[in-house]
Motif scaffolding. Structure first.
Motif, mmCIF file in Angstrom:
data_model
loop_
_atom_site.group_PDB
_atom_site.id
_atom_site.type_symbol
_atom_site.label_atom_id
_atom_site.label_comp_id
_atom_site.label_asym_id
_atom_site.label_seq_id
_atom_site.Cartn_x
_atom_site.Cartn_y
_atom_site.Cartn_z
ATOM 1 N N SER A 12 -17.173 20.736 -9.748
ATOM 2 C CA SER A 12 -17.235 20.651 -8.891
ATOM 3 C C SER A 12 -16.807 21.735 -7.663
ATOM 4 N N GLY A 13 -15.937 22.427 -8.004
ATOM 5 C CA GLY A 13 -14.608 23.125 -7.289
ATOM 6 C C GLY A 13 -14.239 22.625 -6.421
ATOM 7 N N LEU A 14 -13.498 21.480 -6.545
ATOM 8 C CA LEU A 14 -12.582 20.934 -5.411
ATOM 9 C C LEU A 14 -11.562 20.761 -6.149
ATOM 10 N N ALA A 15 -10.271 20.900 -5.994
ATOM 11 C CA ALA A 15 -8.939 20.702 -6.501
ATOM 12 C C ALA A 15 -9.046 19.930 -7.268
ATOM 13 N N VAL A 16 -8.678 19.903 -8.111
ATOM 14 C CA VAL A 16 -8.283 18.567 -9.431
ATOM 15 C C VAL A 16 -7.243 17.575 -8.489
ATOM 16 N N GLY A 17 -6.252 18.461 -8.256
ATOM 17 C CA GLY A 17 -4.940 16.891 -8.011
ATOM 18 C C GLY A 17 -5.693 16.000 -6.810
ATOM 19 N N ALA A 18 -6.490 17.257 -5.723
ATOM 20 C CA ALA A 18 -7.173 16.376 -4.645
ATOM 21 C C ALA A 18 -8.035 15.156 -5.155
ATOM 22 N N MET A 19 -8.725 15.545 -6.909
ATOM 23 C CA MET A 19 -9.748 14.760 -7.292
ATOM 24 C C MET A 19 -8.497 13.264 -7.647
ATOM 25 N N ILE A 20 -7.861 13.212 -8.971
ATOM 26 C CA ILE A 20 -6.997 12.718 -8.985
ATOM 27 C C ILE A 20 -6.002 11.341 -8.491
ATOM 28 N N VAL A 21 -5.913 12.277 -6.976
ATOM 29 C CA VAL A 21 -5.153 11.475 -5.821
ATOM 30 C C VAL A 21 -6.373 10.658 -5.192
ATOM 31 N N GLN A 22 -7.546 10.725 -5.281
ATOM 32 C CA GLN A 22 -8.860 9.817 -4.751
ATOM 33 C C GLN A 22 -9.184 9.301 -5.598
ATOM 34 N N ALA A 23 -9.106 9.142 -6.512
ATOM 35 C CA ALA A 23 -9.586 8.046 -8.373
ATOM 36 C C ALA A 23 -8.130 7.276 -8.723
ATOM 37 N N LEU A 24 -7.113 7.535 -8.310
ATOM 38 C CA LEU A 24 -5.838 7.366 -8.851
ATOM 39 C C LEU A 24 -5.892 5.139 -8.836
ATOM 40 N N PRO A 25 -5.459 5.598 -7.527
ATOM 41 C CA PRO A 25 -5.561 3.875 -6.335
ATOM 42 C C PRO A 25 -6.336 2.872 -7.111
ATOM 43 N N THR A 26 -8.049 2.795 -7.867
ATOM 44 C CA THR A 26 -8.609 2.445 -8.707
ATOM 45 C C THR A 26 -7.991 1.911 -9.811
ATOM 46 N N THR A 27 -7.965 3.188 -10.030
ATOM 47 C CA THR A 27 -7.153 2.852 -12.182
ATOM 48 C C THR A 27 -5.729 2.027 -11.936
ATOM 49 N N LEU A 28 -5.112 2.066 -11.076
ATOM 50 C CA LEU A 28 -4.063 1.738 -10.828
ATOM 51 C C LEU A 28 -3.930 0.007 -10.065
ATOM 52 N N GLN A 29 -4.682 -0.324 -9.174
ATOM 53 C CA GLN A 29 -4.288 -1.405 -9.314
ATOM 54 C C GLN A 29 -5.695 -2.222 -10.515
ATOM 55 N N LEU A 30 -6.446 -2.275 -10.751
ATOM 56 C CA LEU A 30 -6.745 -2.105 -12.471
ATOM 57 C C LEU A 30 -5.865 -2.916 -13.571
ATOM 58 N N ILE A 31 -4.961 -1.969 -13.027
ATOM 59 C CA ILE A 31 -3.754 -2.433 -14.370
ATOM 60 C C ILE A 31 -2.969 -3.213 -13.905
ATOM 61 N N PHE A 32 -2.075 -2.685 -12.526
ATOM 62 C CA PHE A 32 -1.489 -4.089 -11.480
ATOM 63 C C PHE A 32 -2.414 -5.639 -12.039
ATOM 64 N N CYS A 33 -3.154 -5.795 -11.732
ATOM 65 C CA CYS A 33 -3.923 -6.484 -11.493
ATOM 66 C C CYS A 33 -4.153 -7.571 -13.184
ATOM 67 N N GLY A 34 -4.947 -6.217 -13.795
ATOM 68 C CA GLY A 34 -4.489 -6.453 -15.572
ATOM 69 C C GLY A 34 -3.128 -6.936 -16.563
ATOM 70 N N LEU A 35 -2.714 -6.450 -15.854
ATOM 71 C CA LEU A 35 -0.926 -6.695 -16.314
ATOM 72 C C LEU A 35 -0.735 -8.085 -15.895
ATOM 73 N N LEU A 36 -0.879 -7.902 -14.264
ATOM 74 C CA LEU A 36 -0.011 -9.858 -13.658
ATOM 75 C C LEU A 36 -0.855 -10.594 -14.945
ATOM 76 N N LEU A 37 -1.917 -10.149 -14.628
ATOM 77 C CA LEU A 37 -2.694 -11.943 -15.119
ATOM 78 C C LEU A 37 -2.705 -11.945 -16.699
ATOM 79 N N GLY A 38 -2.311 -11.105 -17.487
ATOM 80 C CA GLY A 38 -2.022 -11.124 -18.706
ATOM 81 C C GLY A 38 -0.607 -12.036 -19.205
ATOM 82 N N VAL A 39 0.321 -11.227 -18.774
ATOM 83 C CA VAL A 39 2.079 -11.498 -18.725
ATOM 84 C C VAL A 39 1.916 -12.729 -18.078
ATOM 85 N N GLY A 40 1.386 -13.118 -16.439
ATOM 86 C CA GLY A 40 1.363 -14.939 -16.239
ATOM 87 C C GLY A 40 0.421 -15.767 -17.682
ATOM 88 N N LEU A 41 -0.652 -15.260 -18.152
ATOM 89 C CA LEU A 41 -1.298 -16.199 -19.179
ATOM 90 C C LEU A 41 -0.384 -16.197 -20.601
#
Length: 366
Positions: free
Chosen positions: A115-144
């Protein structure tokens, strides 16, 4: 009365002399704790460097030429050599690694070949989606896991405990990506109860504020977007949670059984202390140590598990980005994401260590 004065007089000087000792001990303990923490941080940094070196060298040994995708079919060897020189691929591997690490320290993860884009900017753009999934999955899994572990212990030897044990065995024997496929077939296609593609409905335009769809929907006051984002998260979060909860249930139940054989628990029961107070005020604190260790291990595992889930549910996170980068041999993106995954796992391990020290002060000097 007069006889009490001589006996009381030396007590005050003794207390004045011995008072600074606990303060000195606390300072020494605090310094030792900081030293141990610094050593663990240095160890984690060295581990990240080793992971980065292994990934970098392995990628350079692959029998593929990522530069060929950037050049037309009519390109000559001179064109390939010129592009390799521009991107630094003609230098020795150790020199390429040194240059890349130096750039990473400055916050530059390189530029994507595709893409010719900065890798750091691409990671910052995509990271919230993964962190949200991990946090919610961990929260539900620990609760259960904690809830089912407490229920299994409370109803030990009864039908409910056996049902929870069988259910945990079934859940743990099915990998998270297979749970995801089964949920899509059942809840998404057959029953059509839940959406399963993307982070939110395509017809909803949600302004990006933080990158976390749930948080952005709340901040913008868009309840329609909030319901849509939550509905899209149900199946991937549940697929992650089903891999976390069963091990937590088993280790918490086993730890509680072991703790309840301790003398102080037996003494508390003889004094007439209520079962709920014994469980939550005494036993659960000591049983939490192996449970916290298991949570740390599971958290590190689900960070890698998001890679397949994001691909299955078309979530634009770093896992989906990694699959795309591997398919196109985009080496800078693969290197940046591998370092990001490694940092996330090591950070989770350090957080687990901190929680263990907080729960058990005896570990502070270990």
């Amino acid at each position: 009365m007069p006889t009490l004065l001589p006996a009381a007089a030396p007590a005050n000087p003794a207390r004045q002399v011995s008072a600074p000792v606990p303060a000195i001990e606390l300072l020494l303990q605090g310094g030792a704790t900081l030293l141990v923490l610094a050593q663990r941080i240095c160890t984690r940094v060295l581990m990240m460097l080793v992971v980065a070196l292994v990934v970098f060298v392995v990628l350079r040994l692959l029998p593929v030429n990522p530069l060929g995708m950037l050049l037309p079919a009519t390109a000559t060897h001179a064109d390939v050599d010129a592009l390799a020189h521009t991107m630094g691929f003609d230098r020795p591997v150790w020199m390429q690694f040194g240059i890349w690490i130096g750039q990473v320290v400055r916050g530059d993860f390189g530029t994507s070949i595709q893409s010719g884009l900065a890798v750091g900017a691409m990671i910052v753009q995509a990271l919230p989606t993964t962190l949200q999934l991990i946090f919610c999955g961990l929260l539900l899994g620990v609760g259960l896991g904690v809830a089912s572990g407490l229920l299994a212990f409370r109803y030990l030897g009864r039908p409910l405990e056996r049902v929870l044990d069988v259910g945990g065995s079934v859940a743990i024997s099915v990998p998270d990506f297979l749970w995801a496929i089964l949920m899509i077939l059942g809840f998404g296609i057959a029953l059509q109860w839940l959406p399963f593609l993307g982070p939110i409905d395509a017809a909803i335009a949600l302004p990006r504020v933080t990158g976390f769809t749930l948080v952005d929907a709340v901040l913008t006051g868009d309840m329609t977007a909030l319901r849509s984002a939550a509905a899209h998260l149900v199946m991937p979060v549940l697929a992650l949670a089903l891999g976390i909860a069963p091990p937590l249930m088993r280790i918490l139940r086993s730890s509680l059984i072991e703790v309840y054989n301790e003398d102080y628990i037996v003494a508390a029961r003889l004094r007439g202390v209520s079962d709920n107070r014994i469980l939550f005020a005494h036993a659960l604190r000591n049983a939490a140590l192996p449970t916290l260790s298991m949570i740390g291990m599971q958290a590190g595992a689900i960070i890698g598990g998001t890679l397949l889930l994001e691909t299955i549910f078309s979530l634009p996170g770093i896992g989906n980005m990694m699959v795309g980068a591997i398919a196109t041999h985009d080496l800078p993106v693969i290197q940046g994401l591998a370092l990001t995954y490694s940092a996330a796992v090591l950070a989770m391990n350090m957080l687990t260590d901190a929680l263990l020290v907080l729960v058990n002060p005896r570990l502070r000097l270990s």
